[in-house]
Design a protein around this motif. Sequence first.
Motif, PDB file in Angstrom:
ATOM      1  N   VAL A 139       0.861  -1.187   0.000  1.00 54.90           N
ATOM      2  CA  VAL A 139       0.000   0.000   0.000  1.00 54.90           C
ATOM      3  C   VAL A 139       0.898   1.238   0.000  1.00 54.90           C
ATOM      4  CG1 VAL A 139      -1.789   1.250   1.283  1.00 54.90           C
ATOM      5  CG2 VAL A 139      -1.847  -1.241   1.162  1.00 54.90           C
ATOM      6  N   PHE A 140       0.474   2.278  -0.720  1.00 56.07           N
ATOM      7  CA  PHE A 140       1.346   3.443  -0.955  1.00 56.07           C
ATOM      8  C   PHE A 140       1.765   4.177   0.318  1.00 56.07           C
ATOM      9  CE2 PHE A 140      -0.512   7.769  -0.530  1.00 56.07           C
ATOM     10  CZ  PHE A 140      -1.739   7.424   0.030  1.00 56.07           C
ATOM     11  N   THR A 141       0.983   4.029   1.393  1.00 55.69           N
ATOM     12  CA  THR A 141       1.277   4.808   2.604  1.00 55.69           C
ATOM     13  C   THR A 141       2.686   4.544   3.141  1.00 55.69           C
ATOM     14  OG1 THR A 141       0.021   3.133   3.802  1.00 55.69           O
ATOM     15  CG2 THR A 141      -1.087   5.201   3.381  1.00 55.69           C
ATOM     16  N   ARG A 142       3.222   3.343   2.855  1.00 55.46           N
ATOM     17  CA  ARG A 142       4.581   3.039   3.310  1.00 55.46           C
ATOM     18  C   ARG A 142       5.628   3.890   2.595  1.00 55.46           C
ATOM     19  NH1 ARG A 142       6.459  -2.856   1.424  1.00 55.46           N
ATOM     20  NH2 ARG A 142       4.533  -3.531   2.429  1.00 55.46           N
ATOM     21  N   LEU A 143       5.226   4.505   1.469  1.00 53.43           N
ATOM     22  CA  LEU A 143       6.173   5.302   0.682  1.00 53.43           C
ATOM     23  C   LEU A 143       6.044   6.799   0.932  1.00 53.43           C
ATOM     24  CD1 LEU A 143       5.753   3.447  -2.744  1.00 53.43           C
ATOM     25  CD2 LEU A 143       7.599   3.138  -1.089  1.00 53.43           C
ATOM     26  N   ILE A 144       5.066   7.184   1.767  1.00 47.47           N
ATOM     27  CA  ILE A 144       4.824   8.615   1.983  1.00 47.47           C
ATOM     28  C   ILE A 144       6.020   9.272   2.675  1.00 47.47           C
ATOM     29  CG2 ILE A 144       3.431  10.307   3.272  1.00 47.47           C
ATOM     30  CD1 ILE A 144       0.978   8.631   2.712  1.00 47.47           C
TER      31      ILE A 144
END
Length: 156
Positions: A139-144
């Motif tokens: 999920v993209f949140t790990r890349l924020i």
Amino acid sequence: MAIRTILNKSDEALSKLCKPVEKFDEKLWILLDDMAETLKKADGAGLAACQVGILRRAVVIDVGEGLYELINPEIIETSGTQYGVEGCLSCPGEWGYVTRAQKVKFKAQDRNGNWYEKEVEDLFARCVQHECDHLDGKVFTRLIEEYVDAEEENSK
Ligand code: NI
């Protein structure tokens, strides 16, 4: 066509490695049609099958250039970088800056199993990378790198 329920990122389906699509049959076409309708209703840019609970490598994308169906997609080339705000239909209210490749060349199968290649950039490229991550349970949140206050963003 039917609207499917979009799962929240806390659902375990969002962290699973999705299996390749092997059958290009009516069941797949119904799934793709439902995903397209669900994406449109949610006013999103992309949706992966795992977000509606189907752990197969299928994605629909519409960034304003028409609907694209990506079955078993693979990113084969990337170049450049872009830094911009990203969100996800499985993460309502969460927005943040993510670094992605500026350009992406990918290959994927269409709904009949035919392979095609496409080169995309900017938002389309961002979306392809985001959706391919979903297929690997990411999920993209790990890349924020920097969170955006949703209320502040809405008032702009
Ligand atoms: Ni997403």
